[in-house]
Design a protein around this motif. Sequence first.
Motif, PDB file in Angstrom:
ATOM      1  N   UNK A  77       0.886  -1.158   0.000  1.00 54.84           N
ATOM      2  CA  UNK A  77       0.000   0.000   0.000  1.00 54.84           C
ATOM      3  C   UNK A  77       0.925   1.208   0.000  1.00 54.84           C
ATOM      4  N   UNK A  78       1.163   1.762  -1.170  1.00 56.26           N
ATOM      5  CA  UNK A  78       2.071   2.897  -1.259  1.00 56.26           C
ATOM      6  C   UNK A  78       1.268   4.172  -1.019  1.00 56.26           C
ATOM      7  N   UNK A  79       1.763   4.989  -0.125  1.00 50.99           N
ATOM      8  CA  UNK A  79       1.108   6.276   0.139  1.00 50.99           C
ATOM      9  C   UNK A  79       2.038   7.351  -0.402  1.00 50.99           C
ATOM     10  N   UNK A  80       1.519   8.183  -1.267  1.00 51.58           N
ATOM     11  CA  UNK A  80       2.299   9.246  -1.906  1.00 51.58           C
ATOM     12  C   UNK A  80       3.021  10.078  -0.840  1.00 51.58           C
ATOM     13  N   UNK A  81       4.323  10.298  -1.042  1.00 47.86           N
ATOM     14  CA  UNK A  81       5.142  11.031  -0.082  1.00 47.86           C
ATOM     15  C   UNK A  81       4.746  12.488   0.092  1.00 47.86           C
ATOM     16  N   UNK A  82       3.855  12.982  -0.769  1.00 46.92           N
ATOM     17  CA  UNK A  82       3.373  14.359  -0.619  1.00 46.92           C
ATOM     18  C   UNK A  82       2.164  14.440   0.295  1.00 46.92           C
ATOM     19  N   UNK A  83       1.628  13.263   0.693  1.00 45.58           N
ATOM     20  CA  UNK A  83       0.535  13.277   1.666  1.00 45.58           C
ATOM     21  C   UNK A  83       1.096  13.510   3.058  1.00 45.58           C
ATOM     22  N   UNK A  84       0.226  13.978   3.949  1.00 43.28           N
ATOM     23  CA  UNK A  84       0.722  14.281   5.281  1.00 43.28           C
ATOM     24  C   UNK A  84      -0.007  13.492   6.370  1.00 43.28           C
ATOM     25  N   UNK A  85       0.080  13.996   7.598  1.00 42.78           N
ATOM     26  CA  UNK A  85      -0.249  13.194   8.786  1.00 42.78           C
ATOM     27  C   UNK A  85      -1.586  12.439   8.743  1.00 42.78           C
ATOM     28  N   UNK A  86      -2.680  13.181   8.567  1.00 40.39           N
ATOM     29  CA  UNK A  86      -3.975  12.519   8.683  1.00 40.39           C
ATOM     30  C   UNK A  86      -4.223  11.579   7.505  1.00 40.39           C
ATOM     31  N   UNK A  87      -3.794  12.007   6.330  1.00 36.80           N
ATOM     32  CA  UNK A  87      -3.964  11.160   5.139  1.00 36.80           C
ATOM     33  C   UNK A  87      -3.197   9.844   5.332  1.00 36.80           C
ATOM     34  N   UNK A  88      -1.989   9.945   5.850  1.00 32.09           N
ATOM     35  CA  UNK A  88      -1.172   8.751   6.077  1.00 32.09           C
ATOM     36  C   UNK A  88      -1.784   7.885   7.176  1.00 32.09           C
TER      37      UNK A  88
END
Length: 638
Positions: A165-176
């Motif tokens: 499950x790759x989470x885009x590195x431009x997302x931040x705290x709550x999104x992650x």
Amino acid sequence: MAVTKSPQEGKLSGEVFYPSPEVVAQANVKDPEAARKEANENLESYWARRANELEWFQKWDKVLDESNKPFYKWFVGGKTNIVLNAIDRHVKTWRRNKLAFIWEGEKGEVRTMSYHALAREVCKFANVLKSMGVTKGDRVTIYMPRILETVVAMLATAKIGAVHSVVYGGFSVEALHGRIEDSESKVIITADGGNMNGKIVELKKIVDEALRRTAAPENVVVIKHTGKEVNMEPGRDFWYHELMTLPLTRNNQRCETEVMDAEDPLYILYTSGTTGKPKAVVHTHGGYQVGVYSTFKDVFDIKEEDRWWCTADPGWVTGHSYIVYAPLIAGATSIIYEGAPTYPYPDRWWGIIEKYGVSVLYTTPTAIRGLMRFGSAWPNRHDLSSLRLLGSVGEPINPEAWRWFHKYIGKERCPIMDTWWQTETGMFMIAPMPADPLKPGSGTRPYPGVEVDVVNEEGKSVKAGEEGFLVLKKPWPAMLRTIYKDPDRYVSTYWSKYPGMYLAGDSARKDEDGYFWIIGRVDDVIKVSGYRLGTAELESALVSHASVAEAAVIGLPHEIKGIAIHAYVILKAGIEGNEKLAEELKQHMSHEVGPIAKPEKIEFVATLPKTRSGKIMRRVLKARAQGMSEGDLTTLEE
Ligand code: PRX
């Protein structure tokens, strides 16, 4: 040599760019019409032929199982693993010494990795994951900058049959946090940071903060990349470079590739939908590998000697399909660049093309518009003669940007492949092949075997030139199989409006030549700079601020970004809206969701237009903001 504008050919209407005889002569698919015809006549035999170009542990019994629609199954009974095709089969040939990747960091450092080296690194890391107790079916979250270890982590996860499950590195705290929690990941792989625009993005810090909001996963693996000091939680956090040099790993550079069922999940990828939280789309090993490989080979016409550069981030589907899986399956050499296109100057990309001899460049309309703004002197300083083909994805490309890209980057020699597809489709759905005539702004025609239509509210095909809903009428091998943990939502989101048709969420037109023109999203998805965000996620981030009572966001046209976010905010009683608070809310959005979620404008309002059932009417906000008629407002109650 040129791809010339030849209205005299006169077969197609509007502005048409016909391919030169040279482009056609060397194309992998010389007659795209014949390929479309072949697939139309027999969908299953077409895909079986393509699947036979790959390796399988065991061939399938049935190409397509439609017995439980819309839960389609592909290559039923087949045994495979995408890593078998992405790595294993190449290292048995001369290709083991071919470069899989050339990586350039924002600061200018260069790393290369051959297929052999990639295979070793993936095996070692697969053993590390196993030693952490990761087994088949477990989820692993990958939250990384654009570095080679991102690819290694994805492949190592797939190799042992776990699900990334790759989470885009431009997302931040709550999104992650939301994505880690929903996926119930056992391990998180991250880095001490990434370089972007001369600054360090502190990924590990964001991971720490996200993990304070959730039940912690068992382990966090941290790659040392920027050298910035980070907090390491004893017993939970481990350095990648230390794990990779443990005697256990060092002496164990082999790892068997797990035999997977064709329909076993390969990855989940969170994407914004119509309502509620982002949902995770599920892709599988078997059909997905066939779909991404064949589209890549045909549309981008990949040859052994090409230097392929997809400028996307591996954290989005474009990166999954066309940085990681398709290029590796095709045995290509890819460029990965870590940083910003304009760092330190607006010719960074053009310099990279010149330096590495990039032959095929795949990018986004937002990037093109952003670079176009600096003028043609920047690309003109560089030798771009290695380029032979260009590509665009993520949002409609306006004809002006198309022509600039064609003229100043492709030197009127390189056809532009405008590819329409989605996280859900996994592979290109509407896209030309180099031998097809092009029309600026149109993705042209469906890929072989893909049936696209534009329908009205009742599901009937509309006439040529009329706008309607874009639907897909036949299954395709790289299609999403379901929504992770929520099959009902899979059915209701995509398959319930029109029985038997996949609803894409876009509006479109088909012209009299059968060319498709995408207009934009018709649901609650906002494509900011081509990045997909959902109104629900954005609004809930706004409402999580202590001063906000209610919020609504809409997308409005923006010269560079295509679409930008505008937010309407009702403050809690007694709180006054001013510029300082608006700035604070923008920072809050950036902290909770990510910098891409920062609204362009925040407006403080006393009420929001709503239906009697309490649903915010974004359509009305949009119409008002653009000074247009508000349409049918009978259900409006203000
Ligand atoms: O609205 C369409 C737009 O991007 C949406 C899918 O977004 P995402 O799942 O993030 O995938 C993006 C990368 C494949 C589509 O519903 N879109 C994508 N490609 C194009 C496009 N709009 C117009 N032209 C395209 N080539």
